[in-house]
Design a protein around this motif. Structure first.
Motif, PDB file in Angstrom:
ATOM      1  N   SER A 283      43.923 -11.436   3.705  1.00 12.01           N
ATOM      2  CA  SER A 283      44.915 -11.721   4.740  1.00 12.01           C
ATOM      3  C   SER A 283      44.652 -13.100   5.342  1.00 12.01           C
ATOM      4  O   SER A 283      43.513 -13.580   5.370  1.00 12.01           O
ATOM      5  CB  SER A 283      44.773 -10.665   5.837  1.00 12.01           C
ATOM      6  OG  SER A 283      45.332 -11.124   7.034  1.00 12.01           O
ATOM      7  N   ALA A 284      45.711 -13.744   5.836  1.00 18.76           N
ATOM      8  CA  ALA A 284      45.554 -15.014   6.552  1.00 18.76           C
ATOM      9  C   ALA A 284      44.649 -14.817   7.775  1.00 18.76           C
ATOM     10  O   ALA A 284      43.962 -15.739   8.209  1.00 18.76           O
ATOM     11  CB  ALA A 284      46.913 -15.533   6.984  1.00 18.76           C
ATOM     12  N   GLU A 285      44.633 -13.607   8.299  1.00 21.28           N
ATOM     13  CA  GLU A 285      43.820 -13.347   9.498  1.00 21.28           C
ATOM     14  C   GLU A 285      42.320 -13.311   9.186  1.00 21.28           C
ATOM     15  O   GLU A 285      41.504 -13.180  10.103  1.00 21.28           O
ATOM     16  CB  GLU A 285      44.279 -12.056  10.178  1.00 21.28           C
ATOM     17  CG  GLU A 285      45.777 -12.131  10.509  1.00 21.28           C
ATOM     18  CD  GLU A 285      46.246 -11.149  11.562  1.00 21.28           C
ATOM     19  OE1 GLU A 285      45.702 -11.163  12.671  1.00 21.28           O
ATOM     20  OE2 GLU A 285      47.171 -10.370  11.280  1.00 21.28           O
ATOM     21  N   THR A 286      41.967 -13.421   7.906  1.00 19.11           N
ATOM     22  CA  THR A 286      40.550 -13.505   7.527  1.00 19.11           C
ATOM     23  C   THR A 286      39.849 -14.620   8.312  1.00 19.11           C
ATOM     24  O   THR A 286      38.691 -14.466   8.730  1.00 19.11           O
ATOM     25  CB  THR A 286      40.433 -13.759   6.008  1.00 19.11           C
ATOM     26  OG1 THR A 286      41.099 -12.690   5.327  1.00 19.11           O
ATOM     27  CG2 THR A 286      38.984 -13.830   5.560  1.00 19.11           C
ATOM     28  N   LEU A 287      40.575 -15.731   8.536  1.00 23.09           N
ATOM     29  CA  LEU A 287      39.991 -16.857   9.283  1.00 23.09           C
ATOM     30  C   LEU A 287      39.545 -16.454  10.679  1.00 23.09           C
ATOM     31  O   LEU A 287      38.517 -16.906  11.187  1.00 23.09           O
ATOM     32  CB  LEU A 287      41.005 -18.004   9.395  1.00 23.09           C
ATOM     33  CG  LEU A 287      41.331 -18.739   8.091  1.00 23.09           C
ATOM     34  CD1 LEU A 287      42.347 -19.841   8.361  1.00 23.09           C
ATOM     35  CD2 LEU A 287      40.037 -19.321   7.487  1.00 23.09           C
ATOM     36  N   LEU A 288      40.343 -15.589  11.313  1.00 23.17           N
ATOM     37  CA  LEU A 288      40.007 -15.139  12.663  1.00 23.17           C
ATOM     38  C   LEU A 288      38.790 -14.212  12.627  1.00 23.17           C
ATOM     39  O   LEU A 288      37.907 -14.283  13.481  1.00 23.17           O
ATOM     40  CB  LEU A 288      41.237 -14.458  13.273  1.00 23.17           C
ATOM     41  CG  LEU A 288      41.455 -14.509  14.766  1.00 23.17           C
ATOM     42  CD1 LEU A 288      40.967 -15.776  15.431  1.00 23.17           C
ATOM     43  CD2 LEU A 288      42.930 -14.293  15.089  1.00 23.17           C
ATOM     44  N   HIS A 289      38.728 -13.349  11.606  1.00 20.15           N
ATOM     45  CA  HIS A 289      37.549 -12.493  11.458  1.00 20.15           C
ATOM     46  C   HIS A 289      36.289 -13.354  11.306  1.00 20.15           C
ATOM     47  O   HIS A 289      35.264 -13.095  11.935  1.00 20.15           O
ATOM     48  CB  HIS A 289      37.710 -11.569  10.237  1.00 20.15           C
ATOM     49  CG  HIS A 289      38.636 -10.423  10.475  1.00 20.15           C
ATOM     50  ND1 HIS A 289      38.212  -9.121  10.537  1.00 20.15           N
ATOM     51  CD2 HIS A 289      39.970 -10.374  10.687  1.00 20.15           C
ATOM     52  CE1 HIS A 289      39.250  -8.324  10.753  1.00 20.15           C
ATOM     53  NE2 HIS A 289      40.336  -9.064  10.837  1.00 20.15           N
ATOM     54  N   LEU A 290      36.379 -14.366  10.451  1.00 18.14           N
ATOM     55  CA  LEU A 290      35.201 -15.215  10.206  1.00 18.14           C
ATOM     56  C   LEU A 290      34.796 -15.963  11.476  1.00 18.14           C
ATOM     57  O   LEU A 290      33.608 -16.112  11.778  1.00 18.14           O
ATOM     58  CB  LEU A 290      35.499 -16.193   9.059  1.00 18.14           C
ATOM     59  CG  LEU A 290      35.668 -15.522   7.686  1.00 18.14           C
ATOM     60  CD1 LEU A 290      36.220 -16.520   6.668  1.00 18.14           C
ATOM     61  CD2 LEU A 290      34.336 -14.928   7.197  1.00 18.14           C
ATOM     62  N   GLU A 291      35.786 -16.408  12.246  1.00 19.31           N
ATOM     63  CA  GLU A 291      35.492 -17.101  13.501  1.00 19.31           C
ATOM     64  C   GLU A 291      34.754 -16.172  14.466  1.00 19.31           C
ATOM     65  O   GLU A 291      33.757 -16.571  15.086  1.00 19.31           O
ATOM     66  CB  GLU A 291      36.808 -17.578  14.151  1.00 19.31           C
ATOM     67  CG  GLU A 291      36.630 -18.278  15.472  1.00 19.31           C
ATOM     68  CD  GLU A 291      35.674 -19.469  15.364  1.00 19.31           C
ATOM     69  OE1 GLU A 291      35.848 -20.264  14.416  1.00 19.31           O
ATOM     70  OE2 GLU A 291      34.765 -19.585  16.214  1.00 19.31           O
ATOM     71  N   VAL A 292      35.221 -14.945  14.582  1.00 17.04           N
ATOM     72  CA  VAL A 292      34.557 -13.985  15.481  1.00 17.04           C
ATOM     73  C   VAL A 292      33.138 -13.711  14.995  1.00 17.04           C
ATOM     74  O   VAL A 292      32.189 -13.670  15.789  1.00 17.04           O
ATOM     75  CB  VAL A 292      35.366 -12.673  15.583  1.00 17.04           C
ATOM     76  CG1 VAL A 292      34.573 -11.612  16.334  1.00 17.04           C
ATOM     77  CG2 VAL A 292      36.706 -12.914  16.275  1.00 17.04           C
ATOM     78  N   ILE A 293      32.961 -13.538  13.697  1.00 17.71           N
ATOM     79  CA  ILE A 293      31.628 -13.280  13.135  1.00 17.71           C
ATOM     80  C   ILE A 293      30.686 -14.439  13.474  1.00 17.71           C
ATOM     81  O   ILE A 293      29.555 -14.231  13.914  1.00 17.71           O
ATOM     82  CB  ILE A 293      31.728 -13.057  11.608  1.00 17.71           C
ATOM     83  CG1 ILE A 293      32.374 -11.690  11.325  1.00 17.71           C
ATOM     84  CG2 ILE A 293      30.358 -13.172  10.937  1.00 17.71           C
ATOM     85  CD1 ILE A 293      32.808 -11.482   9.882  1.00 17.71           C
TER      86      ILE A 293
END
Lengths: 207, 207, 207, 207
Positions: free
Chosen positions: D76-86
């Protein structure tokens, strides 16, 4: 009642209450009296996930809350409040739940020290109530992390309102109890129903 | 219909209604006609936990509410109201449920003696209704522990509103019925839906 | 797709939608296109209890709504509306549900002929929508028992709003559709979510 | 943790969250860290139906969101947001859900940039919170389809509020996280409970 028997029942109830949204996350505790003389109580361990309970998380404590038996975890600080309710009311089981409606109503009515639930047929589901023409006073106490202090407050409240079937802790949840596990569990259902009815009735004509 | 067959169906319905929040704790009763001449009715025993029903808790009573057969418990005092509905309407099954929405609306509309539900397509789920252009009047009676008096009130109401499909008892719950168990159970679903819709519609624009 | 395959899927969806409160009692119908040339549609029979569906209650009809195959029941009068949606939109499946929120909102917004749902990420669950910066107009039509007239109204609305994903019938329920069964079923979930969100948002600040 | 183990857990959680109405349709994504050096994350594929998930839809991505392993779908494009939170929080798992209450509250409080949740016992279910005397600030950011921009905003917010346990995206949903999957999943339950309590409390006394 052995610890094994108590554990089976408490896990069944906890799992059901979690599913119904009354003990989400690690919230809430359930206990039942195993013997009176000496006092032995089975109680859920502190901070366990109520959606994934297992019998090893049910502990046996004595009348001071000291752990006597148990595989996983340690007794919750709220054990003191369970023991206070058992001593003050003679209850055979105590249920502490955190639902949305009890949380909301405990906050809404905190300023008045509690609120009355009156004229509902469902009140007859509470032990000893024979008619809807009954006013059940639900005391609300301020929340605290000092469990000894909260137990003292509960002691005073239960001396003042010896016939009450439950009490709320502000923005926290409900304590209810009964002569045995089945009665205490029924009291949870009955009081949750009444809280939702009272809450929605209030929303129908906001003050 | 034998008592065994009736018991199986009533336990299935009671368990489902409990799960859906319509017969929590020990609230509510369900009945079905086993024969007309002489009148024999299967009904749930008094004060049983609807979340843990079993077929032994279904009793057979005669037209006066006297128990003829049954293993566990005794007939509820509300048996008189079931028998009154059966006689006044010719119903083959009667369902008495206690939901949050019927409780709240029975209180909200009590002053007007009832309320109308009009213009909803879902009304067509009520036996004999062919169009949404129908106004269903839902009478609300004051609650009482005197079941003989309540049965008399129901008798008068059903004579006055012979086409009604249900009635509410204030802060207590709903009675609905149908020619058979499936119809009566469908009426519970339909009326519960309509009550929730009417209740939420009211909340959208509080008076 | 054979009638047997269509029946299995429609029963699975209907049972699930009943459980979630979207097709209570006998309300709602589901259909799916079996072939286009000639048009053959599998549709739920009229007036069946959605809580106890079985595959024998799924019927095959032609483009005029005439029944070609089926064991139990007859096609619903609402078949005409399903066929109209299939022809106007090219849909492969049509879902007609009756939920509390669609019922309440259809009544609340009827005076304006509909309402917009705008700025919600969940809109991206609707086929062809790539951004939350979208305004989905939900038309509301007055209810009628004259299905030919209602089909004509739907025809005009879908010509005027060719990109709409659903429409409401006042105090009745929702029609939504999709290229296939999975898409149409997802549209039910998405629109039900959005209706509840819009309804509760309105309650937070009543006008 | 292997991709297979991660997939099993993420499918179990996704299916449960769908059932509870928190990831309807294709909404939401779940991820968990498989290794830190180099960073490897298991995440749900884009646009999958959360009611019918299977382990083949869980993908392995690297620290730039590039797919390394996976059978079905793409990240998903939202993968970037997951990685940022991590990266910003050191979380071992990230949960992005779309519930009705988070959607409604994100819109209601957007003008103030967020809202505080204070004095609730349930706050103690959030990692590191020992008392109800805590004010959890829930930031709300405007929604965007530009995930790189949204990730930058999240980065700034998490730098400003390093102790926050979750954030809302307006009319979109919630991000929460935890040191491992069990903690992150508990945070979903806790925050969903608190949102519903705060939302209903607001409805009790509309401003």
């Amino acid at each position: 009642m052995t610890l094994g028997e108590a554990a089976e029942e408490l896990v069944r109830l906890g799992t059901d209450f979690h599913r119904r949204g009354w003990m989400l996350g690690t919230s809430g505790n359930l206990s039942t009296v195993m013997s009176r003389e000496p006092l032995r109580v089975a109680i859920t361990a502190s901070s366990i996930d109520k959606g994934r309970m297992n019998p090893r998380q049910i502990l046996e404590v004595d009348g001071n809350g000291k752990m006597l038996q148990g595989v996983e975890g340690r007794p919750s600080a709220e054990t003191l409040l369970h023991l206070e309710v058992i001593r003050s009311t003679g209850a055979g089981a105590v249920m502490h739940t955190h639902s949305v409606w009890t949380t909301v109503l405990s906050d809404f009515h905190h300023g008045q020290g509690g609120f009355g639930i009156e004229g509902y047929e469902m009140l007859k589901g509470l032990e000893g109530i024979q008619t809807h023409e009954h006013r059940e006073w639900i005391p609300v106490v301020e929340n605290s992390q000092d469990m000894a202090a909260l137990a003292l407050k509960a002691h005073a409240l239960l001396a003042e309102h010896p016939k009450t079937h439950g009490l709320l802790v502000r923005r926290h949840g409900m304590y209810t109890w009964g002569k045995d596990l089945a009665t205490a569990a029924r009291h949870v259902e009955i009081l949750e129903f009444l809280m939702e009815a009272v809450g929605r009735r209030q929303m129908m004509e906001p003050t």
